[in-house]
Enzyme design. Structure first.
Site, PDB file in Angstrom:
ATOM      1  CG  MET A  42       6.879  -9.844  -1.704  1.00  0.00           C
ATOM      2  SD  MET A  42       6.403  -8.109  -1.653  1.00  0.00           S
ATOM      3  CE  MET A  42       7.849  -7.253  -0.610  1.00  0.00           C
ATOM      4  CD  GLN A  59       3.135 -11.665   1.988  1.00  0.00           C
ATOM      5  OE1 GLN A  59       3.035  -9.832   1.306  1.00  0.00           O
ATOM      6  NE2 GLN A  59       2.901 -12.376   1.256  1.00  0.00           N
TER       7      GLN A  59
END
Length: 302
Positions: free
Chosen positions: A34, A108
């Site tokens: 992210m 992520q």
């Protein structure tokens, strides 16, 4: 005599070339986290260059969009399922990856790569290395990478109060792996990504079969992580249901007892590796990465 010499020379060349091919390192696919992009020279772009210097192999760094700005934005606002579908097509069409590759996911990117493995039957991943991936989701969003402070604060409030609203699930990536331990039923029903790839609603046998094809699943936890809540999610651990204070390990969880992803087989065969490193989120010495990741899982892994 010349004919015999030529034959010996020919066979020697064939054997030498075969050995050369065997000594080549497996290609690598990277998926950023992210707030990052495939190619920023101060982050994943620099990491890719360093990795290539060390291994001298083909490395593909995933970019979602036509430039680095779109890539960063899509890390927040393009649903993981759409990203995975796009990446599946791209990697499947790359002839340099046809014989298999190792995958390294950052934050992520770790759970996105796992979702890719489970959903994309046309690729072959040898080892998945998850650096700080949140495989049981998060219940908190302490920092937001490249976003402004005001927008980051807005996202936190949105997730705390509206993570499972349909429009939020569709438009905010982090909502798709938001895991509220105080309301497990709503999480399992409304989560549009994590609950699916974790087989929380129904058991998808294909997900299990594809995950069990991995030679190694390497889960790296950052001991001083101030971003992932709880940090045990990086090892498939999470809060005990019904509260958000006490955590439990993967092996002590109902998730593991029910074997919803077939992880017991990987544990029994010593194909899951729980590694930890001191430092905040995604901060590790290159010397550590060389010793514990490159030398063991990436070098000459064909």
């Amino acid at each position: 005599m010349k004919t015999i010499y030529f034959i010996v020379l020919l066979f020697s060349s064939i054997i030498y070339c075969a050995l050369c091919e065997e000594s080549e390192n497996t290609p690598i696919v990277l998926w950023h986290g992210m707030g990052d992009s495939c190619c920023f020279p101060f982050s994943l772009g620099g990491f890719k260059d360093k990795l290539n210097e060390t291994l001298g192999t083909y490395i593909y760094s995933i970019e979602i969009g036509s430039n680095v700005i779109e890539d960063v934005e899509n890390g927040f606002f393009k649903h993981p399922s759409e990203q995975i579908e796009e990446v599946c097509k791209t990697l499947s069409a790359d002839p340099k990856l046809a014989n298999g590759f190792n995958a390294i996911g950052f934050s992520q990117g770790g759970q996105f790569l796992r979702g890719l493995i489970q959903r994309c039957p046309t690729i072959k991943v040898k080892s998945l290395i998850s650096l700080g991936g949140q495989h049981q989701g998060v219940y908190g969003l302490p920092r937001c990478g490249a976003l402004s402070i005001s927008l980051c604060d807005y996202l936190r409030k949105l997730l705390n109060h509206a993570a499972y609203i349909d429009v939020v699930q569709k438009t905010l990536v982090q909502a798709t792996y938001w895991h509220d331990p105080l309301d497990e039923a709503t999480y399992k029903k409304e989560s549009t990504f994590l609950a699916d790839i974790n087989n929380e609603r129904t058991i998808n046998a294909d997900y299990i079969a594809r995950l069990q094809q991995l030679e190694h699943l390497v889960l790296v936890k950052f001991d001083n992580d101030t971003m992932v809540q709880p940090v045990e999610s990086e090892w498939f651990g999470f809060y005990k249901p019904g509260q958000s204070v006490e955590v439990e390990s993967l092996e002590d969880s109902t998730f593991f007892e029910e074997d919803r992803l077939g992880l017991k087989k990987l544990v029994q065969e010593s194909r899951i590796h729980f590694l930890s490193v001191e430092g905040d989120h995604l901060r590790f010495p290159w010397s550590w990465f060389e010793e514990y990741i490159i030398e063991i899982f990436l070098k000459n892994s064909f």
